[in-house]
Design an enzyme around this catalytic site. Sequence first.
Site, PDB file in Angstrom:
ATOM      1  N   ASP A  43      50.155  78.755  17.138  1.00 39.43           N
ATOM      2  CA  ASP A  43      49.158  78.237  16.622  1.00 39.43           C
ATOM      3  C   ASP A  43      49.398  78.227  15.197  1.00 39.43           C
ATOM      4  O   ASP A  43      50.094  79.053  14.528  1.00 39.43           O
ATOM      5  CB  ASP A  43      48.038  79.293  17.002  1.00 39.43           C
ATOM      6  CG  ASP A  43      46.644  78.616  17.012  1.00 39.43           C
ATOM      7  OD1 ASP A  43      46.388  77.855  18.051  1.00 39.43           O
ATOM      8  OD2 ASP A  43      46.023  79.082  16.229  1.00 39.43           O
ATOM      9  N   HIS A  53      56.120  75.299   7.807  1.00 38.85           N
ATOM     10  CA  HIS A  53      55.623  76.769   8.441  1.00 38.85           C
ATOM     11  C   HIS A  53      56.173  76.792   9.848  1.00 38.85           C
ATOM     12  O   HIS A  53      56.734  77.725  10.198  1.00 38.85           O
ATOM     13  CB  HIS A  53      54.037  76.661   8.342  1.00 38.85           C
ATOM     14  CG  HIS A  53      53.253  75.359   9.043  1.00 38.85           C
ATOM     15  ND1 HIS A  53      53.516  74.045   8.476  1.00 38.85           N
ATOM     16  CD2 HIS A  53      52.425  75.336   9.928  1.00 38.85           C
ATOM     17  CE1 HIS A  53      52.879  73.289   9.167  1.00 38.85           C
ATOM     18  NE2 HIS A  53      52.108  74.046   9.988  1.00 38.85           N
TER      19      HIS A  53
HETATM   20  P1  IMP Z   1      46.527  74.333  16.429  1.00 35.73           P
HETATM   21  O1  IMP Z   1      45.518  74.876  16.784  1.00 35.73           O
HETATM   22  O2  IMP Z   1      47.753  75.200  16.359  1.00 35.73           O
HETATM   23  O3  IMP Z   1      46.976  72.906  17.258  1.00 35.73           O
HETATM   24  O4  IMP Z   1      46.252  73.806  15.016  1.00 35.73           O
HETATM   25  C1  IMP Z   1      45.330  73.541  14.304  1.00 35.73           C
HETATM   26  C2  IMP Z   1      45.122  72.492  13.339  1.00 35.73           C
HETATM   27  O5  IMP Z   1      45.678  72.700  12.315  1.00 35.73           O
HETATM   28  C3  IMP Z   1      45.689  71.271  14.084  1.00 35.73           C
HETATM   29  O6  IMP Z   1      44.639  70.622  14.871  1.00 35.73           O
HETATM   30  C4  IMP Z   1      45.844  70.524  12.881  1.00 35.73           C
HETATM   31  O7  IMP Z   1      44.743  69.840  12.310  1.00 35.73           O
HETATM   32  C5  IMP Z   1      46.260  71.506  11.801  1.00 35.73           C
HETATM   33  N1  IMP Z   1      47.754  71.707  11.679  1.00 35.73           N
HETATM   34  C6  IMP Z   1      48.327  72.746  12.396  1.00 35.73           C
HETATM   35  N2  IMP Z   1      49.716  72.452  12.067  1.00 35.73           N
HETATM   36  C7  IMP Z   1      49.986  71.169  11.304  1.00 35.73           C
HETATM   37  C8  IMP Z   1      50.844  70.702  10.450  1.00 35.73           C
HETATM   38  O8  IMP Z   1      52.040  70.819  10.593  1.00 35.73           O
HETATM   39  N3  IMP Z   1      50.356  69.413  10.054  1.00 35.73           N
HETATM   40  C9  IMP Z   1      49.007  69.212   9.890  1.00 35.73           C
HETATM   41  N4  IMP Z   1      48.106  69.797  10.289  1.00 35.73           N
HETATM   42  C10 IMP Z   1      48.337  70.671  11.153  1.00 35.73           C
END
Ligand code: IMP
Length: 187
Positions: free
Chosen positions: A68, A171
């Site tokens: 996440d 990250h």
């Molecule tokens: P998730 O819940 O881990 O899928 O991530 C939450 C949100 O953070 C995603 O929908 C993306 O909009 C943003 N996000 C997470 N990691 C990245 C990344 O590596 N690049 C750009 N946006 C990210």
Amino acid sequence: MELYFVTGNRHKFEEAKFLITELEPKIKLEMLGEVGKLEIQADNLEEIVLFAAENLNRQLKVNFFVEDAGLFIRALNGFPGPFSSYVYRTLGCKGILKLMENIEDRYAEFRSVIALGWGGVIRIFRGTVRGKISSEERGSYGFGFDPIFIPEGSNKTFAEMTIEEKNRHSHRAKAVKLMVDFIKTVM
Ligand code: IMP
């Protein structure tokens, strides 16, 4: 041996796959859609991945990980943070740029937390990248907030980078590398 990345996000999978090649052929990364992955809404990433991993650990008899991530903007007191996915769907990059209009402090960081289920035991790995919010959207690679995030040490947004370049900063790459180091010690 297979290692399953439980995610519905192909971009995340491709990023991780590049870093896991060093474990091949002993370990092969497969993507498992988010079948059976329960996601709670919580105000920290650890809680979210742990909840998902503990549930999956009861259902799956294989080695797997969940991840996440979130974008934490200092001038907005860490918003959108763990709510990044919802905020991306509702406000998007444009909405964040609008919130950041006339704000001088552009500092932001992406954080990633991985929960690995290995032999039935769950372990956590973390990665952070420091950077800033750009003044406009740039680039067409990647996903999510990539077009508006510039990591420290670069002039490009993540969306202007290939996967290899993004992996030198990101990250997620930092968290995956720590997980790979751990797997090397037990495989
Ligand atoms: P998730 O819940 O881990 O899928 O991530 C939450 C949100 O953070 C995603 O929908 C993306 O909009 C943003 N996000 C997470 N990691 C990245 C990344 O590596 N690049 C750009 N946006 C990210």
